[in-house]
Design a protein around this motif. Sequence first.
Motif, PDB file in Angstrom:
ATOM      1  N   MET A   1       0.841  -1.207   0.000  1.00 34.28           N
ATOM      2  CA  MET A   1       0.000   0.000   0.000  1.00 34.28           C
ATOM      3  C   MET A   1       0.876   1.257   0.000  1.00 34.28           C
ATOM      4  O   MET A   1       1.915   1.284   0.646  1.00 34.28           O
ATOM      5  N   SER A 103     -10.936  -0.666   8.558  1.00 33.47           N
ATOM      6  CA  SER A 103     -10.121  -0.044   7.516  1.00 33.47           C
ATOM      7  C   SER A 103      -9.068  -1.057   7.059  1.00 33.47           C
ATOM      8  O   SER A 103      -8.573  -1.837   7.861  1.00 33.47           O
ATOM      9  N   PRO A 104      -8.730  -1.044   5.760  1.00 34.97           N
ATOM     10  CA  PRO A 104      -7.755  -2.022   5.286  1.00 34.97           C
ATOM     11  C   PRO A 104      -6.325  -1.772   5.762  1.00 34.97           C
ATOM     12  O   PRO A 104      -5.463  -2.618   5.586  1.00 34.97           O
ATOM     13  N   LEU A 105      -6.077  -0.617   6.385  1.00 36.57           N
ATOM     14  CA  LEU A 105      -4.715  -0.343   6.862  1.00 36.57           C
ATOM     15  C   LEU A 105      -4.425  -1.198   8.099  1.00 36.57           C
ATOM     16  O   LEU A 105      -5.337  -1.604   8.807  1.00 36.57           O
ATOM     17  N   PRO A 106      -3.131  -1.463   8.350  1.00 33.76           N
ATOM     18  CA  PRO A 106      -2.792  -2.324   9.493  1.00 33.76           C
ATOM     19  C   PRO A 106      -3.316  -1.750  10.806  1.00 33.76           C
ATOM     20  O   PRO A 106      -3.349  -0.538  10.996  1.00 33.76           O
TER      21      PRO A 106
ATOM     22  N   SER B  92      -5.641  -6.912   4.309  1.00 36.15           N
ATOM     23  CA  SER B  92      -5.829  -5.596   3.701  1.00 36.15           C
ATOM     24  C   SER B  92      -6.578  -5.698   2.383  1.00 36.15           C
ATOM     25  O   SER B  92      -7.526  -4.966   2.145  1.00 36.15           O
ATOM     26  N   GLN B  93      -6.141  -6.630   1.541  1.00 38.95           N
ATOM     27  CA  GLN B  93      -6.797  -6.799   0.244  1.00 38.95           C
ATOM     28  C   GLN B  93      -8.255  -7.211   0.435  1.00 38.95           C
ATOM     29  O   GLN B  93      -9.135  -6.773  -0.302  1.00 38.95           O
ATOM     30  N   ALA B  96     -10.384  -4.245   1.955  1.00 38.60           N
ATOM     31  CA  ALA B  96     -10.594  -3.152   1.005  1.00 38.60           C
ATOM     32  C   ALA B  96     -11.792  -3.427   0.106  1.00 38.60           C
ATOM     33  O   ALA B  96     -12.341  -2.507  -0.500  1.00 38.60           O
ATOM     34  N   HIS B 124     -10.090   4.673   4.417  1.00 38.03           N
ATOM     35  CA  HIS B 124      -9.816   3.737   3.324  1.00 38.03           C
ATOM     36  C   HIS B 124      -8.765   4.282   2.367  1.00 38.03           C
ATOM     37  O   HIS B 124      -8.516   3.686   1.317  1.00 38.03           O
TER      38      HIS B 124
END
Lengths: 271, 263
Positions: A1, A103-106, B92-93, B96, B124
């Motif tokens: 990312m 959220s997709p962040l760590p 994460s993938q 998302a 996001h």
Amino acid sequence: MSPALYARCLRAVIVREGLRFVHQRERFFAALVRPLVWLAIFAVGFRAVLGLSIIPPYETYILYEEYVVPGLVGMIQLFNGMQSSLSMVYDREMGSMKTLLVSPLPRWYLLLCKLLAGVLVSIAQAYVFIAVAAFWDFRPPPMGYLAVLPALVLSGLMLGALGLLLSSFIKQLENFAGVMNFVIFPMFFASSALYPLWRIREGSPWLAVVAGVNPFTHVVELIRFALYLQIQPVSLLVVAGALAVFLGAAILAYDPGRGFWARRGGPAEQG
Amino acid sequence: MTAGAQPLRTPEPAAPADPASAVLAVERVSHSFGSRKALDDVSFAIPAGRFTVLLGLNGAGKTTLFSLITRLYNTRQGTIRVFGFDMRLQPSQALARIGVVFQQPTLDPDLTVLQNLRYHGGLHGLPASMVEERAAEELERIGLAPRAKDRVRTLSGGQRRRVEIARALLHRPSLLLLDEPTVGLDVALRRQVLDHVHDLCRERGLAVLWATHLMDEARPEDGVVVLHGGRVLAAGRLPEVCARAGAPALEPAFAALTGGGRG
């Protein structure tokens, strides 16, 4: 990312925290009134009771008000760190903590963003207080106002990380009152915020030992020395070390694999 | 009704059995809290463009399943894949591609509608200009564009729900999860929200997982997963689930499958 994603996330969390702060002006004034009461009333009364000798970083005899300001700045940060974790407990009940965590962040990064946003708010409060304290003749060297900034960032992060860690053990708001009593008050009173360590030692050697290892003592001393353009190396190490330990433990506590949520069945197991 | 009391012996869903092409694939997932088993060997898959109702009474394990799919905590037994991304290995993938509407309201009531949407977009990692554009588009769609600058506190329950759905769509997910989204809404609003999500599903090819305990929220063309006591008792298109339970409609089918009890 990409780094841009991380930056946008951090900005979003800071903007939200800032907006919440603006919307809760009472919180700002409460945070300001508390140390002012100590300075304007307690310090004036206490001045006659406590004699201060010349100790570093001071080079002359000082009034008690001057001694107590760094301790009260620490108090602002202590309350703020606990309060931002109080809002975590609250958020968790409201479900908005979930919004953050999906959220997709760590996850460690999300928690760090939350922490940093809280620290920025506490620094704004600290500066307003230091400015107002000038009315009680609190006047450190002009460069001291700048030199104290890194100390405030470090100590704010450390106390925020402690609050974050505590929030992972608390499931309900009511339990938080207990933490205030068992964490905030002992940390504050068993420290060098209100009286120097040598004074405590005269009264009770063991309490002086407790105060000596209390990370909050080192927060206060780090801020005190920084205001007078000095670095207190022991305090710097203790605060940095405590930050590493508390932050590491808090990230573990919120880890989806090991964390308390997995063990206890989530914030609200409704089926 | 003796046959109905026992769980079906065929665990594989009748309809899209191929987890490889599914948007969401839940495979042999079990989860316990201490000695209490909340989920027991749960498997099902959802293809793109399918509205799937996760039907279960309170305590059936719906919220636990949602917590696992959204990675509030890790799946310890079994696998959850979103678009082929393993939730444990590539969170994460996977995250998302998921939009979530939680059971409890999660909008900040003191902030405006737009501020809430911006916050979500930022989380996001979406660029600000994209967030503005999409927020305007989504709000327009749900008829709340004029309320963009109003505080969420001033919105009605139904409006807040629709804002939460709009928010969940900001990052253009392929999978939309909704946990009991009609709780606290009256019949008309319930219908409205249900229609809205069905439209989204059809128009955008979204895969939707809609958890509820209300039987009448499933439509004939929908997929149904019946979760009871942490186990999947039946999965497939609504008519197939009914046919296999030997019942004319979903409600008697559910009663037959679960043996009428609360398990």
